[in-house]
Design an enzyme around this catalytic site. Structure first.
Site, PDB file in Angstrom:
ATOM      1  N   GLN A 153     -17.771  16.171  35.372  1.00 30.69           N
ATOM      2  CA  GLN A 153     -18.578  17.299  34.920  1.00 30.69           C
ATOM      3  C   GLN A 153     -18.387  17.587  33.436  1.00 30.69           C
ATOM      4  O   GLN A 153     -19.260  18.163  32.788  1.00 30.69           O
ATOM      5  CB  GLN A 153     -18.204  18.534  35.750  1.00 30.69           C
ATOM      6  CG  GLN A 153     -18.945  19.774  35.351  1.00 30.69           C
ATOM      7  CD  GLN A 153     -18.872  20.834  36.419  1.00 30.69           C
ATOM      8  OE1 GLN A 153     -19.247  20.598  37.568  1.00 30.69           O
ATOM      9  NE2 GLN A 153     -18.352  21.988  36.074  1.00 30.69           N
ATOM     10  N   GLU A 178     -19.404  19.320   2.614  1.00 31.30           N
ATOM     11  CA  GLU A 178     -18.113  19.466   3.276  1.00 31.30           C
ATOM     12  C   GLU A 178     -18.297  19.521   4.790  1.00 31.30           C
ATOM     13  O   GLU A 178     -17.486  18.981   5.547  1.00 31.30           O
ATOM     14  CB  GLU A 178     -17.422  20.732   2.801  1.00 31.30           C
ATOM     15  CG  GLU A 178     -17.064  20.724   1.325  1.00 31.30           C
ATOM     16  CD  GLU A 178     -16.555  22.077   0.885  1.00 31.30           C
ATOM     17  OE1 GLU A 178     -17.394  22.965   0.628  1.00 31.30           O
ATOM     18  OE2 GLU A 178     -15.331  22.257   0.839  1.00 31.30           O
ATOM     19  N   LYS A 180     -19.176  30.516  -8.524  1.00 32.54           N
ATOM     20  CA  LYS A 180     -19.073  29.311  -7.692  1.00 32.54           C
ATOM     21  C   LYS A 180     -20.418  28.859  -7.114  1.00 32.54           C
ATOM     22  O   LYS A 180     -21.235  29.675  -6.715  1.00 32.54           O
ATOM     23  CB  LYS A 180     -18.106  29.571  -6.518  1.00 32.54           C
ATOM     24  CG  LYS A 180     -16.660  29.702  -6.891  1.00 32.54           C
ATOM     25  CD  LYS A 180     -16.009  28.414  -7.391  1.00 32.54           C
ATOM     26  CE  LYS A 180     -16.005  27.265  -6.441  1.00 32.54           C
ATOM     27  NZ  LYS A 180     -14.965  27.305  -5.435  1.00 32.54           N
ATOM     28  N   TYR A 232     -18.036   9.348  42.375  1.00 30.90           N
ATOM     29  CA  TYR A 232     -18.045  10.627  41.673  1.00 30.90           C
ATOM     30  C   TYR A 232     -16.745  11.389  41.864  1.00 30.90           C
ATOM     31  O   TYR A 232     -16.268  11.550  42.987  1.00 30.90           O
ATOM     32  CB  TYR A 232     -19.218  11.500  42.152  1.00 30.90           C
ATOM     33  CG  TYR A 232     -19.346  12.738  41.312  1.00 30.90           C
ATOM     34  CD1 TYR A 232     -19.950  12.675  40.058  1.00 30.90           C
ATOM     35  CD2 TYR A 232     -18.810  13.953  41.716  1.00 30.90           C
ATOM     36  CE1 TYR A 232     -20.037  13.796  39.247  1.00 30.90           C
ATOM     37  CE2 TYR A 232     -18.888  15.076  40.907  1.00 30.90           C
ATOM     38  CZ  TYR A 232     -19.502  14.991  39.676  1.00 30.90           C
ATOM     39  OH  TYR A 232     -19.567  16.097  38.868  1.00 30.90           O
ATOM     40  N   HIS A 262     -10.960   2.352  -4.543  1.00 29.28           N
ATOM     41  CA  HIS A 262      -9.701   3.117  -4.592  1.00 29.28           C
ATOM     42  C   HIS A 262      -9.871   4.416  -5.373  1.00 29.28           C
ATOM     43  O   HIS A 262      -8.910   4.907  -5.964  1.00 29.28           O
ATOM     44  CB  HIS A 262      -8.581   2.293  -5.250  1.00 29.28           C
ATOM     45  CG  HIS A 262      -8.279   0.985  -4.582  1.00 29.28           C
ATOM     46  ND1 HIS A 262      -7.317   0.849  -3.616  1.00 29.28           N
ATOM     47  CD2 HIS A 262      -8.815  -0.250  -4.739  1.00 29.28           C
ATOM     48  CE1 HIS A 262      -7.259  -0.409  -3.222  1.00 29.28           C
ATOM     49  NE2 HIS A 262      -8.160  -1.094  -3.877  1.00 29.28           N
ATOM     50  N   SER A 310     -19.550  32.070  -3.417  1.00 29.10           N
ATOM     51  CA  SER A 310     -18.253  32.587  -3.027  1.00 29.10           C
ATOM     52  C   SER A 310     -18.334  34.100  -2.932  1.00 29.10           C
ATOM     53  O   SER A 310     -19.014  34.745  -3.727  1.00 29.10           O
ATOM     54  CB  SER A 310     -17.215  32.188  -4.078  1.00 29.10           C
ATOM     55  OG  SER A 310     -16.093  33.051  -4.023  1.00 29.10           O
TER      56      SER A 310
END
Lengths: 468, 468, 468, 468
Positions: free
Chosen positions: B333, B301, B294, B328, B167, B288
């Site tokens: 496609q 991410e 930074k 088909y 948690h 940054s």
């Protein structure tokens, strides 16, 4: 010759960050991280936003008039170089880095003033909103184009009768024009959603800096006016991490894609030889590599299939947004791939489908040939109701009538009068007054119904929306 | 100079269909329909399948030895031209048309014999299955690479203690190596799924014709052997419209992408300065444009965000399949765009993440600094249980102990013995025997637990799977 | 004894169809087909629509005043029976059949007149639109409630400083109230989308019949007014097969769910003891069955997780729409399950999250404790810019400054002046004028920035929207 | 009287956590958090797992033989109470709390020993895996049932000829049995995926504790044997946060749902009166409330539509997994709703569809009536190839032949011999030897083809898989 490896941005080692780093990115990292192949497409918006930013910095006293003029000229030259292909295959991290590097090339260290008070976080989202505004306009045009194609066929097909279907089964007779209009009205809702999305996009984030607002006190309202936005964002942390507007554009184009899929799906059925209601023009049909006789409705199948693709683009962006904190996270970089793909897909599909609709030929004799007289069953029930029979009882009577006709292997109008009477004493009279399919269609004269006048009303209303 | 406009395929007007058409496709139709920009990527598989097909036609007596040899030579020359870029920007409808056109260029009308008994329907699905087999192998290698990176860090971090979390909250002390292994075991399941997908792909559809089986009685088992398949499909209508294998590959890579997202998501948290458990190498961090200090974990991410993208690729294909009849349909496609995107994305993300993991530096002092002595609460309860207190009662006692410590503003081990006694008479003794975090970790010596030996067992088992 | 097995609807064998059938549905078919367990929930809307329909039939001359009065009374009695639970566990096919059967019970064969000129196709979509109008209102209230909870905390937290984050990393100092407002503004966009969805829902389909318009010439505009709709649908085939409004409601609530997930996701991080920025009230925290010390933020995790569920509800409906022809198909029956689930989920989650936000306690000392002086890096760069250094050069200088501080193991403000001077000659002066975190926050006074006045402006604007 | 409000679990105030809390959960929190209405369904698995855990605690010396016997008896009594409905409407947080509370009722404080060394984290995932194992078996049975229904119709329809379709267009003649088998083979792949999912589920997590392994050294391998698992999980942190097995079950049932949607979608078309290839039994058809003559294929449409629902269940769980750290997070609670819904939906849909297939009646005369002689076009091309014409040239010749026939308004076999000759000199001879549709179907005798023997081979192979 990566511009990203040097220690600091400068004429010969341009990059947008780096002072704190001892080493440049690895190849594996660049392969994952660099977004230029995707976001190069935003260069026009990036230049436009940068020009407006130069004006704002000038008004805020950060730039003097000479500097402003040098930077604007420089940005013009950068635009010309990008127009000529300078961005293709470049090694920059993203379009913002590319534009800044080219500007260094053009004007030297003064380029280093452009990014004052600005962050890629507010810059990219400004670029993207500008792009969306253009894309929404293009999409609206394409949708109206399809609307006009449907209207033209609907007007021409006003007097062609065919079965209307529910559950894939013949239900009641309708007009061919009426069926086509049932696919035109969804486009009206699409135009409304596109307008809603436009309003969602027309809010300027520039001046938000990285997350806390620009350190330069620029006039954001003037910036918004200069760039054609109607409002400014109200919280910089929200503004830089917000992609609701992307989701809203994606939802609007997904709904269009689904409407195209519904139109395509229905025309595929009508195009099957067992129905035979229409014939696609050669320019919108395809053949088989093996079966020489085939004329395939690929355009319709693709319209049906692309719905899945555009829907998936929406899913991608919504999924990425889930659980992200406010402010910019790199996950958001995924937004552009899907936004571009969805809009491109909808534009090309709408245009091709409009062409296919415009050039298809309806086959009235097939439409008439398949009309079964059981389609008049509701009319029989309605006529019984007119004589005081509660509808639900009338419904039961007609059900037995149909079963009787099936047992005898014909239609309900073909039974002998004494058989009608056997089912219900009122039926001989009622069946006598039943009339044609045309009479049935005219009986539904309520707004939205199949009567000629009601359909003409729709056509006129839609011409006001799509143009003629 | 479209090769698709002429009446029939031939040296100067090559296309794969057309006799039944009076007019070629419109530009809008081509923009929607042509798939070469996507499926060009299959040219190696298309050539390989065509070479095998030449052999099958020869064995079936359709080609004589000379024709076989001319066609094989021709296909080799076509391959060399494609290797040199002959397909880029070509105007053909798809890769099959491109290869056939180039073959006409090379060998003349004899090229027209290649498509005997074959359809693009069985051809494309053969190409795609061949492609998948290669892609699965590449993906497995990348996954094992990430597994080895995790193993190396895990072995190095065997004796580093830190809080384990549930948690998002500190729960019990664990080993750093143990946490990393919790992200390695999912990769073992991924390898199993990749193997399942491989079996699903290794079934040859070639010889199915368009939908009803080839009109030529080729030896399909020999074809399968020649192309490295283990089985042949058993119903041609199913075989040409089946994309289960695509869905299965997409599901397998989606699960990998989700595992990458979980690893990335967890490392993002540990990388926050408030945790400070690890430091990314410069080669895997980014800066940054605005904030000079930074060091952003973009790679992590992106690993988290790409999960949404790959999942969307799966959704796209599953959505397209829904409701399609057997055989088909052109909707199919869409499969390739999503398959290629998902595999590419997973390969580049896995590789970058492996690099980031390999080069990250754990910060043991931060891990230790945040360890709270409340993490020993379960141990206290277990020790009470050892003295005969039912677990649920022990749980309640320790809950009150923790609340008492919070009220006093310290840890449970820092309370005075008489406070312990006040909460429960057994506590002074129990707290005395509680021991260190290391003791706590060693207490969980069950298979899968945190004890040193149990973790070493895991490392050894995984080395057998990922290699060292 | 199912009411659906008799030959025709009547006092003792009520069902809505059947005359054409010799045999009733199988158990397996009923298990799949019957929708009463889901759509029973629409009984209030069904009664309301039926009452209006009675009025319309009276105005059209189908019913006389006595019949109207008997039917209205009967519907009232049916409503009371349903209120008392008469629908629970009933064997009817759907809510429409249930209501009609109960009406037969109450008024006898006259009940059979109610369905005149109406179809379940226009009836169900009228019920559903009525339901949506209510659900949108409830959702709007819940959203405003959460907005007020955020506003109250924001006002109280106006002067608490903490790090603002991008990429999960400390970026610039911000106000706690400012962070909370970044989650309040998305709710304003949600309210706008709810209003857009309301307009999409407020279009009356009743009178569309099964697909071709009602056979009775009812006054649909009067019906719309009676039921609170603003417009009437314009094409009955479109109206009966259109579920755009469902998709629009689902999209609006999905965006809310994603906003809840973002808020929940961010608070989970702040709630980790390593951050320690806030403490959840006991009434909104949960414990562990094993670990006595745990206080888990389940409410926040569920807010994060439910985003996936609601998104999936949207996906379900969009997927079902793809490729359907105009008009009613039974596939559309899936709409209700997902609509109900999504709205229920968003209501319960918004309410619980509002409670959690309202009762949480911020921990200002932890917020201050983690603030690193590197957060002033952008300010240093801005001050250099104020002295004429181009921003990009200033960015590089500060990057080197940060690296230098890291090497010395302290903050940038803790370096000796000669070290500052060594990095750049202007730095000693600039660092001297740098000021506090508060000064940094006040420096961003642009609209949407972190300055006190700018944040107060936001609070006041939002109070006008959410109420106080 | 909620068992969750008292300070600690005990005979009269049972709950699983609480010592650290001063106050119980709010109503809003309970409404969001409590999962009993969903997970009550797991009570049998929870009891079964608890019985095995009692045995493990006994073997580990935590319980003495008397205690073991009391607890086992108590669990039996709890099971009987739950069987009798004791869980319905209970106020417990979840099924684990419910079972423990009832056990307190039955055996008093000794119940507090059951949870020793166990956490809800390993308990719930053990329950869920046990549930999955049963669900997979049920699903396999249902799939084989549908397979047998298809086989029975396929055998009966071996000699019925109809058009085979690609792109929704007639392509080549095929056997009705062959078409049905094209929907049976996907079920074979489904069975394989179900088996793969079974292996993924059959790994025991019990003994993992909350995240770090049980504090009690239980014999996990013995536990696995007792509960019917084949392996034990190898890392407790992974084991408690892993839901790959749920995703795998969901993917397997999604593929089944998509296969049902494809079968349903195809039969809807054949059921349209314009095709008229089949008639549904009354027990599997539905009527219209308005149109007395309608016989709707709701079962087929629902089979088509449910594909979207099950797919959405998969999307929900995959979305929730993205970005979660290892170990248990409450977000995972969402897994059960979707897993249960997907399995339930697939079971009821498969069963109903099997009934519909079993009882449908094919209409051979309609199948024959629509067969167009253009379906022999590929045969004509093949016969030209047999005379040495390269296939691609033959393809062009036949294309012109078809166009010629269209222009004359008839079939290719109906043209005069001199017209044939005019198109190509070999055609008169070739057309003479063309033969019937039956001959065409027999020409495709390759494995997987339409020839009688090839189809019989399929039937026999499938009978070995589905049973007879």
């Amino acid at each position: 010759m990566s511009g990203r490896r040097g220690p600091d941005r400068g004429p010969d080692s341009p990059r947008m960050w780096g002072g704190v780093f001892e080493q440049g990115p690895s190849e594996a990292m660049k392969a994952l991280n660099d977004s230029l192949p995707v976001d190069l497409r935003l260069w026009r918006q990036d230049i436009r936003g940068s020009r407006a930013w130069v004006g704002a910095l000038r008004a805020a006293g950060i730039l003097d008039p000479d500097e402003e003029s040098v930077l604007l000229d420089g940005l013009d030259r950068v635009a010309r170089r990008l127009e000529a292909g300078a961005g293709v295959g470049a090694d920059d991290e993203d379009v913002h880095g590319l534009v800044e590097r080219l500007l260094y090339d053009e004007v030297g260290p003064l380029a280093g003033k452009l990014h004052t008070g600005r962050s890629r976080n507010d810059q990219v989202v400004t670029d993207l909103r500008l792009w969306c505004l253009g894309a929404l306009e293009d999409t609206g045009s394409a949708v109206r184009g399809l609307g006009r194609a449907l209207l033209a066929q609907a007007r021409a097909g006003l007097d062609l009768l065919l079965p209307g279907y529910t559950h894939g089964q013949q239900a009641q007779p309708v007009r061919w024009g009426y069926v086509l209009l049932a696919h035109a009205w969804p486009l009206v809702r699409d135009l409304r959603r596109l307008e809603g999305a436009r309003q969602a996009c027309a809010v300027l984030p520039l001046g938000s800096g990285a997350l806390a607002g620009s350190g330069v006190r620029v006039d954001r309202v003037a910036l918004a006016e200069a760039l054609g936005f109607s409002e400014v964002t109200e919280n910089a942390l929200d503004a830089t991490g917000d992609r609701d507007f992307v989701a809203e554009v994606l939802f609007a184009v997904t709904m269009i894609a689904l409407h195209l899929s519904r139109l395509g799906g229905e025309l595929i059925i009508y195009n099957a030889s067992e129905f035979g209601f229409l014939r696609l023009a050669d320019a919108y049909a395809t053949g088989s590599s093996l079966m020489p006789q085939k004329r395939n409705p690929d355009v319709l199948e693709l319209a049906r299939g692309k719905g899945g693709r555009v829907l998936a683009d929406l899913v991608a962006v919504l999924t990425v947004l889930r659980g992200l904190p406010a402010g910019y996270s790199k996950d958001l970089q995924e937004d552009k791939t899907h936004l571009f793909d969805a809009v491109d897909t909808v534009l090309v599909t709408t245009t091709a489908l409009a062409g296919a609709v415009e050039t298809l030929t309806p086959v009235p004799e097939r439409m008439l040939a398949v009309l079964e007289d059981a389609l008049l069953a509701t009319d029989v029930a309605d006529l019984l109701v007119g004589r005081g029979v509660p509808f639900r009882e009338a419904h039961g009577i007609v059900g037995r009538l149909v079963r009787r006709a099936e047992a005898e292997g014909g239609g309900i109008t073909e039974l002998e009068p004494d058989v009608w009477a056997d089912v219900h004493p009122m039926l001989p009279d009622v069946m006598g007054g039943l009339g044609t399919f045309e009479a049935s269609v005219e009986r539904r004269s309520v707004t939205g119904g199949t009567a000629r006048r009601a359909v003409l009303d729709q056509i006129e209303a839609l011409e006001g929306i799509f143009g003629v």
